[in-house]
Design an enzyme around this catalytic site. Structure first.
Site, PDB file in Angstrom:
ATOM      1  N   ASP A  11       0.854  -1.201   0.000  1.00 38.48           N
ATOM      2  CA  ASP A  11       0.000   0.000   0.000  1.00 38.48           C
ATOM      3  C   ASP A  11       0.889   1.251   0.000  1.00 38.48           C
ATOM      4  O   ASP A  11       0.682   2.175   0.768  1.00 38.48           O
ATOM      5  CB  ASP A  11      -0.969  -0.001   1.190  1.00 38.48           C
ATOM      6  N   ASP A  16       6.853   1.123   2.360  1.00 36.55           N
ATOM      7  CA  ASP A  16       6.695   0.178   1.243  1.00 36.55           C
ATOM      8  C   ASP A  16       7.744   0.477   0.176  1.00 36.55           C
ATOM      9  O   ASP A  16       8.309  -0.437  -0.427  1.00 36.55           O
ATOM     10  CB  ASP A  16       5.308   0.300   0.616  1.00 36.55           C
ATOM     11  N   ILE A 127       2.753  -6.206   2.848  1.00 35.11           N
ATOM     12  CA  ILE A 127       3.158  -5.023   3.610  1.00 35.11           C
ATOM     13  C   ILE A 127       2.072  -3.949   3.591  1.00 35.11           C
ATOM     14  O   ILE A 127       2.347  -2.772   3.787  1.00 35.11           O
ATOM     15  CB  ILE A 127       4.524  -4.481   3.107  1.00 35.11           C
ATOM     16  N   ASP A 246       8.117  -2.140   6.904  1.00 35.10           N
ATOM     17  CA  ASP A 246       8.031  -3.002   5.725  1.00 35.10           C
ATOM     18  C   ASP A 246       9.373  -3.572   5.227  1.00 35.10           C
ATOM     19  O   ASP A 246       9.423  -4.736   4.818  1.00 35.10           O
ATOM     20  CB  ASP A 246       7.342  -2.242   4.582  1.00 35.10           C
TER      21      ASP A 246
HETATM   22 CA    CA Z   1       2.815  -0.677   3.956  1.00 37.18          CA
END
Ligand code: CA
Length: 320
Positions: A11, A16, A127, A246
């Site tokens: 996301d 990320d 993640i 992440d």
């Molecule tokens: Ca994330």
């Protein structure tokens, strides 16, 4: 070298971006697909951000799939307080990308197809909220059986939350509790989780991070640019060190030995609760006599993590 085949469900999101950059820099990893889900920001922003990251890392050939636009039941609240409205701090000057590069196949369908074509070989890295994975499971109940393993950023071990409303749940599980519940109960492959408390207990020296932020390659400048706003939050929260969410999950997926302390436990997700909806609840004393369904990573070899993450920004001939 046998490369670990990865699907990254994300996301994106600042951390990320760090995780994807780490995976792409690893010679022992092959990223087959990146799937996008609503979470830190809306799914279209996530798709755009992933294309930006792939552009910076010179890997625009990796297919990107758009996934679920909302959680299964509630419409979770995006994390704009940390990631901005667009997921990368609403910065100007980030790479322009062609959204036509997003694949037409839905992320959950793509997950099923790719895992079906590579049975027992795919490591699924989660993640973001687990909505895409839950839908993949509903499309194909055997989805989990066809995976090699799944590593998840999410859940709790001690009931500490990281959401502005003060609830006692970790963001990804809180955003879609039903999806998290389905994954823990139905994804029948080895599952490792990295909880919010584990993030807090495995922080990194500010001096080390500052050295990375001072590197002047294009990739390192992109990284320091997207990190800048979020570092103000770390200061505000008075964290003693830098916390990695992440990227640690990518490191665990590629090098299991980076986990120096863990526990195998039966865990589920609270679906009710005024302050605890989405909290991962662990039967740490095995009172229910139920076989473990997750390995919870508790401690990380931080020297190894720093070595792995630093290598993302080492100079190569292409200066990326
Ligand atoms: Ca994330």
């Amino acid at each position: 070298m046998d490369k670990t085949k990865l699907i990254i469900d994300c996301d994106a999101g600042i951390d990320d971006a760090q995780a994807i950059m780490l995976a792409l820099a690893r010679p022992d990893a092959e990223v087959l697909a990146i799937t996008c889900v609503s979470g830190n920001t809306e799914v279209d922003h996530v798709c755009r951000n992933v294309l930006r990251i792939l552009t910076i890392c010179d890997h625009i050939e990796i297919p990107v799939y758009r996934g679920c636009t909302k959680a299964l039941v509630d419409h979770g609240k995006h994390a704009k307080f940390y990631h901005g409205l667009d997921g990368l701090c609403d910065l100007k000057g980030l790479p322009e990308v062609d959204m036509n590069l997003i694949q037409t196949e839905h992320a959950s369908c793509a997950m099923n197809r790719i895992v079906g074509e590579n049975q027992g070989k795919i490591t699924l890295i989660c993640i973001g909220p687990l909505t895409n994975v839950a839908v993949a499971l509903r499309l194909n109940p055997d989805f989990g059986k066809q995976l090699k393993k799944c590593v998840i950023m999410g859940g709790n071990t001690e009931g500490q939350g990281n959401i502005e409303d003060g609830s006692a749940a970790e963001f990804n599980f809180h955003f879609d509790p039903e999806a998290a519940y389905m994954v823990l109960h139905e994804l029948s492959c080895p599952i490792t989780t990295f909880s919010w408390e584990a993030v807090l207990q495995n922080q990194y020296p500010w001096d080390w991070l500052k050295r990375i932020l001072n590197i002047k390659t294009s990739k390192a400048i992109f990284h320091s640019t997207i990190l800048r706003t979020s570092l103000d939050k770390h200061n505000e929260w008075q964290f003693p060190g830098y916390s990695f969410c992440d990227p640690t999950v990518v490191a665990i997926a590629l090098k299991e030995t980076i986990v120096t302390k863990s526990r195998d436990v039966f865990a589920t997700v609270e679906l009710q609760g005024r302050l605890s909806r989405g909290q991962m609840v662990s039967d740490s004393r095995n009172l229910q006599k139920t076989p473990p369904n997750v390995k919870q990573a508790l401690e990380i070899d931080r020297d190894l993590m720093m070595e792995m993450f630093s290598s993302v920004f080492e100079e190569r001939s292409d200066s990326k």
